[in-house]
Write a protein that holds these residues in place. Structure first.
Motif: not given
Length: 168
Positions: A61, A63, A108
């Motif tokens: 993910w 970001k 992440e």
């Protein structure tokens, strides 16, 4: 009537909050269908590993943030573990031969690419991954997170299994 208004208020508050968050875009497809290559092209730099063999084993993910920040490993039990970028490659190489990878929900990763201010990108393992659990993790992650948009990559032809996943 009072409960209905409370429920409506919660839905509206959640919707207003979501409007101000980045869009969630998932990239899905079979192994070696250039998912990570597409992610890198969107970002305008090589952030995700890519090659001619299966290289993505966990949901990533991406970001917006400081590229020097730790990579955060999110486990299925809700716990998290930071990994320094300098240690991550060695850890990732070792994780593929242990059962720890079965307990990972997603990884992440932060980067300062401008597009990540508006769109979080979710890079996924192939849907026909050599380790079936990687493919299952992708489907479970997508079902739980419910991204705003999904790009499904196809190579050569569309397999029945892929069409079944699209229908889901």
């Amino acid at each position: 009537p009072h409960d209905s208004l409370l429920q409506l208020r919660k839905v509206l508050e959640k919707s207003v909050k979501k409007i101000h968050e980045p869009m969630q875009l998932a990239i899905m497809g079979k192994i070696c269908s250039s998912k990570s290559t597409l992610v890198n092209a969107i970002l305008g730099k090589q952030l995700m590993s890519m090659g001619e063999k299966e290289l993505t084993y966990n949901v990533g993910w991406l970001k917006y943030g400081n590229p020097e920040d730790d990579i955060i490993i999110h486990y299925k039990d809700g716990s998290r573990s930071p990994k320094r970028k300098s240690e991550f490659a060695k850890w990732a190489d070792n994780i593929t031969v242990t059962t720890e990878s079965d307990n990972i929900s997603y990884i992440e990763v932060f980067d300062d690419s401008e597009i990540l201010k508006e769109i979080n990108i979710i890079d996924t393992p192939g849907l026909d991954s050599l380790k079936k659990k990687d493919s299952e993790n992708t489907l479970n992650f997508i079902a739980n997170v419910r991204p705003d948009a999904v790009i499904m990559l196809f190579t050569h032809s569309v397999a029945k299994q892929t069409l079944d996943i699209v229908r889901q």
